[in-house]
Scaffold this motif. Structure first.
Motif, PDB file in Angstrom:
ATOM      1  N   ASP A   1      -4.562   6.748   5.922  1.00 24.89           N
ATOM      2  CA  ASP A   1      -4.101   7.330   7.187  1.00 24.89           C
ATOM      3  C   ASP A   1      -4.291   6.358   8.345  1.00 24.89           C
ATOM      4  O   ASP A   1      -3.410   6.221   9.209  1.00 24.89           O
ATOM      5  N   MET A   2      -5.422   5.676   8.373  1.00 21.49           N
ATOM      6  CA  MET A   2      -5.673   4.708   9.442  1.00 21.49           C
ATOM      7  C   MET A   2      -4.698   3.531   9.351  1.00 21.49           C
ATOM      8  O   MET A   2      -4.230   3.022  10.367  1.00 21.49           O
ATOM      9  N   SER A   3      -4.389   3.121   8.136  1.00 23.82           N
ATOM     10  CA  SER A   3      -3.432   2.025   7.953  1.00 23.82           C
ATOM     11  C   SER A   3      -2.031   2.455   8.371  1.00 23.82           C
ATOM     12  O   SER A   3      -1.279   1.674   8.967  1.00 23.82           O
ATOM     13  N   ARG A   4      -1.711   3.706   8.077  1.00 21.39           N
ATOM     14  CA  ARG A   4      -0.410   4.236   8.513  1.00 21.39           C
ATOM     15  C   ARG A   4      -0.340   4.292  10.040  1.00 21.39           C
ATOM     16  O   ARG A   4       0.658   3.882  10.645  1.00 21.39           O
ATOM     17  N   THR A   5      -1.419   4.769  10.652  1.00 24.16           N
ATOM     18  CA  THR A   5      -1.457   4.865  12.110  1.00 24.16           C
ATOM     19  C   THR A   5      -1.308   3.492  12.755  1.00 24.16           C
ATOM     20  O   THR A   5      -0.698   3.345  13.821  1.00 24.16           O
ATOM     21  N   ALA A   6      -1.858   2.468  12.084  1.00 20.26           N
ATOM     22  CA  ALA A   6      -1.764   1.101  12.609  1.00 20.26           C
ATOM     23  C   ALA A   6      -0.391   0.494  12.389  1.00 20.26           C
ATOM     24  O   ALA A   6      -0.111  -0.603  12.888  1.00 20.26           O
ATOM     25  N   GLY A   7       0.457   1.177  11.634  1.00 23.50           N
ATOM     26  CA  GLY A   7       1.806   0.678  11.395  1.00 23.50           C
ATOM     27  C   GLY A   7       1.923  -0.275  10.223  1.00 23.50           C
ATOM     28  O   GLY A   7       2.977  -0.890  10.026  1.00 23.50           O
ATOM     29  N   ALA A   8       0.851  -0.390   9.425  1.00 28.43           N
ATOM     30  CA  ALA A   8       0.873  -1.331   8.304  1.00 28.43           C
ATOM     31  C   ALA A   8       1.644  -0.784   7.108  1.00 28.43           C
ATOM     32  O   ALA A   8       2.187  -1.555   6.312  1.00 28.43           O
ATOM     33  N   ILE A   9       1.662   0.547   6.960  1.00 34.29           N
ATOM     34  CA  ILE A   9       2.388   1.181   5.868  1.00 34.29           C
ATOM     35  C   ILE A   9       3.142   2.378   6.430  1.00 34.29           C
ATOM     36  O   ILE A   9       2.855   2.857   7.531  1.00 34.29           O
ATOM     37  N   THR A  10       4.105   2.866   5.660  1.00 34.52           N
ATOM     38  CA  THR A  10       4.877   4.025   6.094  1.00 34.52           C
ATOM     39  C   THR A  10       4.150   5.316   5.711  1.00 34.52           C
ATOM     40  O   THR A  10       3.230   5.312   4.887  1.00 34.52           O
TER      41      THR A  10
END
Length: 281
Positions: free
Chosen positions: A238-247
């Motif tokens: 979720d944090m990676s998604r929020t950072a825009g790294a993954i969809t």
């Protein structure tokens, strides 16, 4: 809104009526957000303290610290205060220090006989050479200037005093997953959100640079294979998604796989925890 409903114009409002200013609303929202964040962090720390191997790791840190009767020790970034209570149980005069006032309030409520003080790692409430031991567990990765914190640690430690630092390298979550490349992206993207994600790699040299001696490093790796750790993995995604790294789709698919692995007892997460200790010369 009903078109016929009468609403007060700005000039119709009584000038003497107290209404919240924009900055008051912002401050109230910020206060609630901080309180929520603190509560979430306490819950996370409590969960971490209950994981297999956590108690043994804390005990090892007390041994390296040399905590016992007649010693004055500080737990910097003490959180909800468990280590302070355990150090006091070993006969040490233990003081918990944390920059979060709400955290200190919770710690004092849980451990009413313990000594807790509001302060940060850069400005400790102790005189020069006042401590025999300095401990910080899962703290240095949130500092933007670990070297400054170590200089302060050296100041408050007496000659011969011990320092023990515990932490993880945020790039070394070892996770079994079908998509290795996506997993690497998730882990590294989450690490990049931390102020000092790889500080444990530097800690030995930072201690030497600060004038400490007898520096030792240990690794204690915890391995998890059941669904209890799915929330931790979900948070990574979720944090990676929020950072825009993954969809969002990638995050959902990856977490679903980990949840299914956990359900079948096929999850694999290894988390190395590094313990670095040294002596103040």
């Amino acid at each position: 809104m009903n078109e016929n409903q009468t609403t007060p114009r700005i000039q119709d409002v009584d000038e003497n009526q107290t209404t919240p200013r924009i900055q008051d609303v912002d401050e109230n929202q910020a206060t609630r957000r901080i309180a929520t964040d603190t509560a979430a962090l306490i819950a996370l720390l409590d969960r971490a303290d209950s994981l297999p191997g956590a108690e043994e790791l804390r005990t090892r840190s007390y041994e390296l610290l040399g905590a016992g009767p007649g010693t004055v020790v500080a737990d910097v970034g003490c959180g909800a205060g468990r280590a302070v209570a355990e150090l006091a149980g070993r006969g040490a005069q233990a003081v918990g220090v944390d920059p979060d006032e709400r955290m200190i309030t919770v710690a004092a409520r849980r451990w009413p006989d313990a000594d807790f003080r509001l302060a940060g790692a850069y400005d400790l409430p102790f005189a020069d050479g006042a401590l025999h031991g300095y401990r910080a567990d899962k703290v240095y990765h949130v500092l933007d200037d670990p070297a400054r914190a170590l200089a302060e640690a050296r100041r408050v430690l007496a000659p011969g005093g011990r320092i023990v630092l515990i932490g993880q390298d945020w790039d070394t979550f070892v996770i079994d997953a079908d998509d290795a490349a996506l997993t690497r992206t998730i882990v590294h993207a989450r690490a990049d959100l931390v102020p000092s994600p790889r500080v444990v790699r530097r800690t030995r040299n930072l201690l030497l640079d600060a004038g400490f001696t007898d520096v030792t490093s240990e690794v204690h790796t915890q391995v998890f294979t059941d669904e209890a750790m799915v929330p931790v993995l979900a948070n990574l995604a979720d944090m990676s998604r929020t950072a825009g790294a993954i969809t969002a789709e990638q995050a959902e698919s990856w977490v679903a796989e980990q949840r299914e692995r956990g359900r079948r007892g096929r999850l694999f997460l290894a988390l190395p925890m590094f313990v670095t200790a040294a002596t103040r010369d």
